[in-house]
Design an enzyme around this catalytic site. Sequence first.
Site, PDB file in Angstrom:
ATOM      1  CG  HIS A 114     -48.950 -19.442 -15.675  1.00 30.03           C
ATOM      2  ND1 HIS A 114     -48.662 -19.654 -17.108  1.00 30.03           N
ATOM      3  CD2 HIS A 114     -49.286 -18.123 -15.509  1.00 30.03           C
ATOM      4  CE1 HIS A 114     -48.739 -18.513 -17.681  1.00 30.03           C
ATOM      5  NE2 HIS A 114     -49.612 -17.600 -16.768  1.00 30.03           N
ATOM      6  CB  CYS A 115     -44.319 -17.002 -13.461  1.00 32.78           C
ATOM      7  SG  CYS A 115     -43.369 -15.344 -12.189  1.00 32.78           S
ATOM      8  CB  VAL A 116     -48.734 -13.137 -12.815  1.00 29.89           C
ATOM      9  CG1 VAL A 116     -49.780 -14.400 -13.248  1.00 29.89           C
ATOM     10  CG2 VAL A 116     -48.235 -12.531 -12.034  1.00 29.89           C
TER      11      VAL A 116
ATOM     12  CB  SER B  26     -43.861 -18.333 -19.645  1.00 27.56           C
ATOM     13  OG  SER B  26     -43.246 -19.834 -20.069  1.00 27.56           O
TER      14      SER B  26
END
Length: 425
Positions: free
Chosen positions: A276-278, A282
């Site tokens: 999960h890439c902040v 997303s």
Amino acid sequence: MRKKAKRALEPDDPLCCCEYVDRHGGRSHMAACCCDCEDLDEACDRWMKREPQKPDSVSRVLTVISDRLRVPWLSGARRVDLSLIPPLLLLPALLHLAALHFLLGIVVLTALPGMVLWYYYFTHRKKGRTLFFLSLALFSLFYMYYLFLTEVVPRGDVDHLQLAAVTTGVALTLIALVRTKRGPGYVTARPADVHSTVTYHAPLPDKDPSHLNGGARHQVLLGNRAGPVELGAEPGSVERRDGGKRNWCPFCKLVKPPRAGHCRICGSCVLRLDHHCVWINSCVGQANHRSFLLTLFLFLLTSLYGISLVLRSVCPRQNVMTALLYCPDAYNHYSSALCFTCAWYSSIVTGGLLHLLVIQLINISYNVTEREARLALRDKTGRSQLWGLVIDTGAYSRGFRGNWTEFLTMGGALESPTPSVTDLV
């Protein structure tokens, strides 16, 4: 004084641009942002009477403020997330403060990454979603481009071809980001996993229970073909009739395909979940992993080229490789100091994303996702090399060429429709 009840929203009664449906389901208007705030009134009343506040009084007031902070929109006022505001205010203020003196620049450029990392670990520990990092990334890109146009281009050291190259890089980065935001490829329930349907009959009142044809009935689907209730199945997995095992997600209540994972931040299962890439708010999965990698490439190329142009303009007598470390005339003028400070800020951001890109390239070369690498380190099932940069699990590797071929040909049909402008955040 009795408060008037809010008028309920009728199905055929559209909202105007300044109206919205609040968190209680009532129809509200932006002009009434300071009216009927019972939580704030109660907190102020307790403060005036010198009574102790309730434990959740502050959070309730913040919830009301975040619900009423809106902007006019075509189909009703849109809610503005509070996490969007700090980057818009703090980033310009801190960069202009750092341009006043080189000692202030050292303090600010050291403290700013520290605050961002602290907020990242704070939100990551709570498993909560926030738009702070996406807002910071987008505003940093736009603000650096704005300073490039207003501070560097007027100096006359940048020609039209170089300006067009930077502008094209910014545009392509945004296009790649929009493609990444289409979705990571969520796991959906498949009809093939349904085992059977059982119909339960209930007799009508005062009727013979043996006559069930006229009775009430309801149907219940018996889970998956290999549901988690079957005997002999291990926790977190289900046993198939052919003896194989398939993962079962207790949160989404469905069977996960191989290499899929559940994201607790998004609350969904993602096909070939990487992480999960902040920075994009997303997940990175099977459907958007390639566009995510393309976004990193385009951003890094644009950033490195822009930094080189800024340093050549601010420190024309120095080599580009050494100008970032030694530029004696940078703080003689405030405009030069601001450009030099922004070049340093962009270099810090570029260094962090370059590290992320290197990790991604290594994982793709070994056909392992970031999630699988963390699980392998936790379970001690993978080999760690080069101080933890390389995690080789050996589970899906097909060789360097085969791994990259699989990565470049996956997920094309899983992409969702193109998002609207408001879906970007």
